[in-house]
Design a protein around this motif. Structure first.
Motif, short mmCIF file in Angstrom:
data_model
loop_
_atom_site.label_atom_id
_atom_site.label_comp_id
_atom_site.label_asym_id
_atom_site.label_seq_id
_atom_site.Cartn_x
_atom_site.Cartn_y
_atom_site.Cartn_z
N LYS A 59 -2.82 -3.71 3.04
CA LYS A 59 -3.50 -3.51 4.32
C LYS A 59 -4.25 -2.18 4.36
O LYS A 59 -5.32 -2.08 4.95
N ASP A 60 -3.66 -1.15 3.77
CA ASP A 60 -4.29 0.16 3.79
C ASP A 60 -3.67 0.99 2.67
O ASP A 60 -2.54 0.75 2.24
N PHE A 61 -4.38 1.99 2.20
CA PHE A 61 -3.85 2.90 1.19
C PHE A 61 -4.68 4.18 1.17
O PHE A 61 -5.82 4.20 1.63
N ASP A 62 -4.07 5.23 0.65
CA ASP A 62 -4.78 6.47 0.38
C ASP A 62 -5.13 6.55 -1.10
O ASP A 62 -6.28 6.77 -1.47
N ILE A 63 -4.12 6.40 -1.95
CA ILE A 63 -4.31 6.37 -3.40
C ILE A 63 -3.58 5.15 -3.93
O ILE A 63 -2.42 4.90 -3.60
N LEU A 64 -4.27 4.39 -4.76
CA LEU A 64 -3.72 3.16 -5.31
C LEU A 64 -3.67 3.30 -6.83
O LEU A 64 -4.70 3.55 -7.46
N VAL A 65 -2.48 3.15 -7.41
CA VAL A 65 -2.29 3.30 -8.84
C VAL A 65 -2.07 1.92 -9.46
O VAL A 65 -1.08 1.25 -9.18
N SER A 66 -3.01 1.52 -10.31
CA SER A 66 -2.95 0.22 -10.97
C SER A 66 -2.44 0.39 -12.40
O SER A 66 -2.69 1.40 -13.04
N HIS A 67 -1.74 -0.65 -12.88
CA HIS A 67 -1.14 -0.58 -14.21
C HIS A 67 -1.75 -1.59 -15.20
O HIS A 67 -1.20 -1.77 -16.29
N ASP A 68 -2.83 -2.24 -14.82
CA ASP A 68 -3.40 -3.25 -15.73
C ASP A 68 -4.80 -3.62 -15.27
O ASP A 68 -5.20 -3.37 -14.13
#
Length: 232
Positions: A59-68
């Protein structure tokens, strides 16, 4: 989703779950969670369909860390942004604490606000966006380990995001370099993380070859996959 399939890649997510993370969505092939204190949001998926479904629950985020790459593509399609940083995970997979020896005249102590001005000035050279009193105070509250020569702060290292994130903030003053203080500080922080039941891990930018060499020298295992950082 079972994070044990890659303990190096998922060290950050496992630490977040040991801290104060909330699982936002999970199934057998994907996991989305957020660390309450840092508000970092972490995601991973094992295929494109699982990633697209999971990212739909953000719904919302400040920092999003993806692993793939599956999550990368889903994030780009939904939010129309691309990642700005990518990092290797470096993890201490042992369980024994290090014996840490310092050169004569040096000693360890936790850094407090009396040294705030020195800490900010030293860290500003490396990470100016984080070199502020609010951010460094969180590190001090958790435990910012300093190495001192008499009363002078020679260097320091701690844990990001008030203890919920990775080991980092390693700084040594130029006049005290090449004395082994960087390695000693890292070993001391690893010991602190082990004592607190955390996974000792760091996040190293892919072009920071000097830091990657230091991690290997200390005895950390460098992952062969990257994490990707998206900013709102």
């Amino acid at each position: 989703m079972n994070l044990d399939i890659d303990k190096i890649l998922y060290a950050d997510m496992q630490n977040a779950l040991r801290h104060q993370a909330v699982i936002l969505y999970e199934d057998e092939r994907s996991l989305l969670l957020q660390d309450i204190s840092s508000r970092l949001t972490y995601c991973t998926a094992l295929d494109a369909e699982a990633a697209a479904n999971m990212i739909g629950h953000i719904k919302d985020f400040d920092i999003l860390v993806s692993h793939d790459e599956y999550c990368n593509q889903a994030i780009q399609q939904r939010f129309h942004i691309t990642y700005e940083n990518c990092c290797y995970h470096c993890v201490y997979i042992g369980h024994k604490r290090f014996f840490v020896d310092l050169p004569a005249g040096f000693h360890f102590a936790f850094v407090d606000e009396r040294y705030m001005e020195d800490v900010i000035a030293l860290y500003r050279k490396e990470m100016p966006e984080l070199a502020n009193a609010a951010y460094m105070r969180k590190a001090m509250d958790y435990g910012l380990i300093g190495v001192f020569h008499g009363d002078e702060l020679a260097g320091f290292m701690g844990v990001h995001e008030g203890g919920s994130g990775s080991m980092g903030m390693l700084e040594v003053k130029d006049c005290y370099k090449r004395k082994g203080l960087g390695s000693a500080l890292e070993k001391a922080v690893i010991n602190m993380q082990l004592e607190r039941g955390k996974i000792p891990y760091g996040e190293i930018f892919i072009d920071n070859t000097a830091s990657l060499k230091l991690q290997e020298h200390v005895g950390l295992t460098i992952g062969d996959r990257l994490t990707y950082w998206f900013y709102k």
